[in-house]
Scaffold this motif. Structure first.
Motif, PDB file in Angstrom:
ATOM      1  N   PRO B 194       1.306 -15.092  53.005  1.00  0.00           N
ATOM      2  CA  PRO B 194       0.172 -15.248  53.928  1.00  0.00           C
ATOM      3  C   PRO B 194       0.592 -15.187  55.390  1.00  0.00           C
ATOM      4  O   PRO B 194      -0.138 -14.631  56.222  1.00  0.00           O
ATOM      5  CB  PRO B 194      -0.375 -16.636  53.593  1.00  0.00           C
ATOM      6  N   ILE B 195       1.785 -15.717  55.668  1.00  0.00           N
ATOM      7  CA  ILE B 195       2.265 -15.688  57.060  1.00  0.00           C
ATOM      8  C   ILE B 195       2.480 -14.248  57.503  1.00  0.00           C
ATOM      9  O   ILE B 195       2.134 -13.860  58.612  1.00  0.00           O
ATOM     10  CB  ILE B 195       3.568 -16.515  57.195  1.00  0.00           C
ATOM     11  N   PHE B 196       3.034 -13.444  56.586  1.00  0.00           N
ATOM     12  CA  PHE B 196       3.232 -12.020  56.899  1.00  0.00           C
ATOM     13  C   PHE B 196       1.898 -11.331  57.149  1.00  0.00           C
ATOM     14  O   PHE B 196       1.755 -10.545  58.083  1.00  0.00           O
ATOM     15  CB  PHE B 196       3.954 -11.323  55.748  1.00  0.00           C
ATOM     16  N   PHE B 197       0.904 -11.632  56.281  1.00  0.00           N
ATOM     17  CA  PHE B 197      -0.405 -10.977  56.433  1.00  0.00           C
ATOM     18  C   PHE B 197      -1.016 -11.295  57.793  1.00  0.00           C
ATOM     19  O   PHE B 197      -1.681 -10.464  58.403  1.00  0.00           O
ATOM     20  CB  PHE B 197      -1.373 -11.432  55.332  1.00  0.00           C
ATOM     21  N   VAL B 198      -0.763 -12.534  58.258  1.00  0.00           N
ATOM     22  CA  VAL B 198      -1.354 -12.941  59.526  1.00  0.00           C
ATOM     23  C   VAL B 198      -0.553 -12.376  60.699  1.00  0.00           C
ATOM     24  O   VAL B 198      -1.123 -11.852  61.650  1.00  0.00           O
ATOM     25  CB  VAL B 198      -1.400 -14.494  59.602  1.00  0.00           C
ATOM     26  N   LEU B 199       0.776 -12.456  60.579  1.00  0.00           N
ATOM     27  CA  LEU B 199       1.612 -12.074  61.724  1.00  0.00           C
ATOM     28  C   LEU B 199       1.787 -10.563  61.862  1.00  0.00           C
ATOM     29  O   LEU B 199       1.798 -10.030  62.954  1.00  0.00           O
ATOM     30  CB  LEU B 199       2.991 -12.735  61.621  1.00  0.00           C
ATOM     31  N   VAL B 200       1.947  -9.884  60.728  1.00  0.00           N
ATOM     32  CA  VAL B 200       2.225  -8.443  60.776  1.00  0.00           C
ATOM     33  C   VAL B 200       0.954  -7.711  60.352  1.00  0.00           C
ATOM     34  O   VAL B 200       0.260  -8.153  59.446  1.00  0.00           O
ATOM     35  CB  VAL B 200       3.371  -8.069  59.814  1.00  0.00           C
ATOM     36  N   GLN B 201       0.706  -6.611  61.014  1.00  0.00           N
ATOM     37  CA  GLN B 201      -0.446  -5.794  60.636  1.00  0.00           C
ATOM     38  C   GLN B 201      -0.237  -5.259  59.210  1.00  0.00           C
ATOM     39  O   GLN B 201       0.896  -4.928  58.838  1.00  0.00           O
ATOM     40  CB  GLN B 201      -0.527  -4.628  61.605  1.00  0.00           C
ATOM     41  N   ILE B 202      -1.323  -5.208  58.437  1.00  0.00           N
ATOM     42  CA  ILE B 202      -1.155  -4.772  57.047  1.00  0.00           C
ATOM     43  C   ILE B 202      -0.959  -3.257  57.025  1.00  0.00           C
ATOM     44  O   ILE B 202      -1.904  -2.487  57.178  1.00  0.00           O
ATOM     45  CB  ILE B 202      -2.367  -5.194  56.190  1.00  0.00           C
ATOM     46  N   ASN B 203       0.279  -2.835  56.887  1.00  0.00           N
ATOM     47  CA  ASN B 203       0.575  -1.403  56.787  1.00  0.00           C
ATOM     48  C   ASN B 203       1.904  -1.243  56.049  1.00  0.00           C
ATOM     49  O   ASN B 203       2.449  -2.217  55.525  1.00  0.00           O
ATOM     50  CB  ASN B 203       0.641  -0.757  58.179  1.00  0.00           C
ATOM     51  N   PHE B 204       2.409  -0.038  56.018  1.00  0.00           N
ATOM     52  CA  PHE B 204       3.625   0.260  55.265  1.00  0.00           C
ATOM     53  C   PHE B 204       4.791  -0.624  55.713  1.00  0.00           C
ATOM     54  O   PHE B 204       5.545  -1.156  54.894  1.00  0.00           O
ATOM     55  CB  PHE B 204       3.954   1.743  55.468  1.00  0.00           C
ATOM     56  N   LYS B 205       4.890  -0.803  57.035  1.00  0.00           N
ATOM     57  CA  LYS B 205       6.008  -1.583  57.569  1.00  0.00           C
ATOM     58  C   LYS B 205       5.970  -3.025  57.077  1.00  0.00           C
ATOM     59  O   LYS B 205       7.006  -3.662  56.916  1.00  0.00           O
ATOM     60  CB  LYS B 205       5.976  -1.564  59.099  1.00  0.00           C
ATOM     61  N   MET B 206       4.751  -3.520  56.848  1.00  0.00           N
ATOM     62  CA  MET B 206       4.645  -4.903  56.395  1.00  0.00           C
ATOM     63  C   MET B 206       5.320  -5.079  55.030  1.00  0.00           C
ATOM     64  O   MET B 206       6.037  -6.051  54.802  1.00  0.00           O
ATOM     65  CB  MET B 206       3.180  -5.310  56.294  1.00  0.00           C
TER      66      MET B 206
END
Lengths: 304, 336
Positions: B194-206
């Protein structure tokens, strides 16, 4: 072959070392001239390995200095080769590649190997040829493509010696190299060292520099007396023993030709002398009588 | 006797027996699920037929009343309406009688082998969707997931190898990186999603960041430990005496010595990396294995899910063997 003080390769000056409150070495003064095969013996824990490491340069001494050809140093260098009892070879290289490895590191850089590929390929072939030749000399040409894990203990040590020798080091250090081998293999390798000594003698006879200077650490007194032309005893059994071990024995050893019959009776007197001077406190007050290699040499030269 | 070796044919035979047993268990489970579903359907059909019979009675009553009406037009209208209702009721009766006679459950929670092939495999392997967007799910999903996984693994591996060797060679690097790595290796990586979903834009790099982050703490620590344990200091001293520079020592001695350990560690990281990736795809992706699994889970249709699970297992096995093969090829000295 007479050792000369004019041609000193290695010199230790007032070398001392300790670990915390444990004093290991104290006032080590030592000179080794070119072409000598020197055996270093001593009781367990007397600091043989510490002295060897100081000479190698990986663990510089706390006090004093170590000099090679008159220049002080405090780090390992290609001029000082080493053969250990274990972990002596790179397991991911074949015997031949192991021997050629030093030439590759010494003569080329990573940039050269990456960007001058063709030149490197040519040089690599030369290195491999040299390695094959050396392996042939130590009797291992058939096993040159085998990995260390496929070789026996004796074969591994032969490769390790070849690996060090290909660098033509000014001083080769052997740290109990044959300690883990069976008796027959051990004798084979001892004869190999005697052959190197013979080459030294031949070179000197031709007026050339003897190619091999070796310091061998061993706990086997017979071996020390058999392969070397000089025996050093390192021990804490001297009057300043509480301050660390010192050289308490330094005398010439009988010289043998390779494959000449080994007269054990020759050893007996000197072996007993060694046991008395190095491994016991019998002569603790006047051990300096047993440190007489250079005086004996000088007398010999004068007599001659 | 303990560790008594067995012959190769025995080994293969026992392996095949295990697979057959697994298939048999699945067959029994799916058949029993279908039977239960049929029984449930029979009961439901019985109840429904009783309700329909009651409706028929009411309809008959209404028809009798309508026929009693004297005015022509209202009577005709009422009869027409009732006729339509009767037609619908007849259709329902026919359908439910059929179901009661031959319940065909088509329960997809534990599909039969036939359903797996006909509905799962064929649907997954042939183009599906409308004319505007027709795609073969298996190609689209496996391509998306494999690309994310491979790139993420390579990225994570490269960072882990770099930092692991750095930590193994230099004490200051170990002192700096070990505390955060020790901490994060104890945090379940899925909990950090969830932290990744919030901090990083949801795309390939995520996805790459998630995989790399998931494998870094454990892998770097294991490589560092391997550098310290598997490369004896005598070998390093020896390399110095052979003229190695600091960098050559790392590249030519340490890296080559720990390479088989790195490959083995990477092999063991494929599983956890895939767990993370599928979990992330399940939550936010628009394509990929996790996304498709979620879609079919929501419909309680396990046909495609089982096919995907089966294929995932096979792909995982293939990746595993590929890395073993690579290790044997690159490090023939290491043995098995």
């Amino acid at each position: 072959m007479v050792a000369s003080r004019d041609d000193i390769v290695l010199e230790c000056r007032d070398l001392g070392h300790w670990f915390g409150s444990n004093k290991v070495l104290n006032g080590i003064n030592l000179q080794i001239s070119r072409g000598q095969i020197v055996a270093l013996v001593g009781p367990s824990g007397s600091g043989k390995s510490t002295l060897l490491r100081a000479i190698l340069g990986t663990h510089p001494p706390r006090t004093g200095e170590v000099l090679m050809d008159g220049a002080s140093y405090r780090s390992p260098h290609r001029d000082r080769g080493i053969v250990y009892q274990r972990y002596s070879l790179l397991p991911f290289l074949t015997a031949q590649q192991n021997v050629a490895f030093g030439l590759k590191l010494d003569q080329t850089s990573l940039a050269f190997r990456c960007f001058q590929f063709w030149e490197w390929a040519k040089l690599k072939t030369e290195h491999m040829d040299q390695a094959a030749e050396l392996l042939d000399r130590v009797g291992l040409s058939a096993a040159k493509d085998q990995y260390p894990s496929e070789l026996s203990g004796g074969m591994r040590q032969r490769v390790a010696i070849a690996q060090a020798l290909i660098m033509r080091p000014k001083l080769l250090l052997l740290d109990e190299p044959f300690g883990a081998l069976d008796e027959a293999t051990r004798e084979d390798l001892q004869v190999m060292l005697l052959k190197l000594y013979s080459e030294n003698v031949e070179a000197r006879a031709k007026g050339e520099q003897p190619p091999y200077t070796i310091l061998i650490v061993t706990h086997e007194l017979n071996e020390a007396l058999y392969v070397s032309d000089r025996v050093l005893g390192l021990s804490q059994y001297h009057h300043g023993g509480s301050e660390g071990a010192a050289i308490v024995y330094d005398k010439a050893a009988p010289v043998y030709r390779p494959h000449a019959p080994k007269e054990l009776s020759d050893f007996v007197a000197q072996k007993e002398e060694l046991l008395k001077a190095v491994f016991s406190d019998e002569v603790i007050q006047h051990h300096s009588e047993y440190v007489s290699f250079w005086e004996d040499r000088e007398k010999l030269t004068v007599d001659a | 006797m303990i560790r008594q070796p067995i012959s190769r044919s025995w080994r293969i035979g026992l392996g095949i027996a295990a697979i057959l047993l697994l298939m048999l268990c699945y067959t029994i489970l799916s058949q029993s699920r279908q039977n239960t579903a049929r029984r449930e359907q029979h009961t439901v059909a019985g109840k429904r037929l009783t309700q329909l019979a009651e409706q028929q009675q009411q309809l008959d009553l209404q028809r009798a009343k309508a026929e009693a009406v004297t005015a022509e037009q209202p009577r005709q209208r009422a009869l027409d309406r009732l006729r339509e209702q009767q037609l619908k009721l007849d259709k329902d009766l026919l359908k439910w009688r059929q179901i009661e006679r031959e319940p065909n459950a088509a329960d997809r929670t534990v599909p039969t082998w036939g359903m797996l092939i006909m509905e799962g495999l064929i649907r997954a392997c042939t183009p599906q969707g409308d004319f505007e967007r027709k795609e073969t799910w298996i190609l689209v999903d496996f391509k998306a997931t494999a690309w994310r996984l491979l790139t993420g693994l390579l990225l994570g591996l490269a960072i882990s190898v770099f930092l692991g060797i750095l930590m193994g060679c230099f004490d200051p690097a170990e002192a700096f990186f070990l505390p955060p790595f020790s901490f994060f290796s104890k945090v379940p990586a899925t909990a950090v999603l969830p932290i990744f979903f919030v901090l990083v834009q949801i795309n390939f790099k995520m996805y790459l960041a998630i995989i790399a982050f998931g494998m870094l703490p454990t892998l770097a620590q294991s490589i560092s430990a391997s550098v310290r344990k598997d490369v004896p200091e005598e070998l390093l001293f020896k390399a110095y005496t052979l003229g190695a520079s600091q960098f050559e020592l790392i590249w030519e001695v340490i890296f080559r010595q720990v390479l088989p350990r790195i490959l083995d560690a990477a092999r063991l990281q494929i599983g956890p990396a895939l767990v993370l990736l599928v979990a992330a795809e399940w939550m936010v992706a628009g394509e990929g294995i996790g996304y498709r699994l979620r879609l079919f889970f929501q419909r309680t249709d396990m046909t495609v899910v089982f096919v995907y699970v089966l294929l995932l297992g096979l792909v995982g096995l293939m990746a595993d063997y590929a890395l073993i093969w690579l290790r044997r090829k690159l490090c023939p000295w290491f043995g098995d």
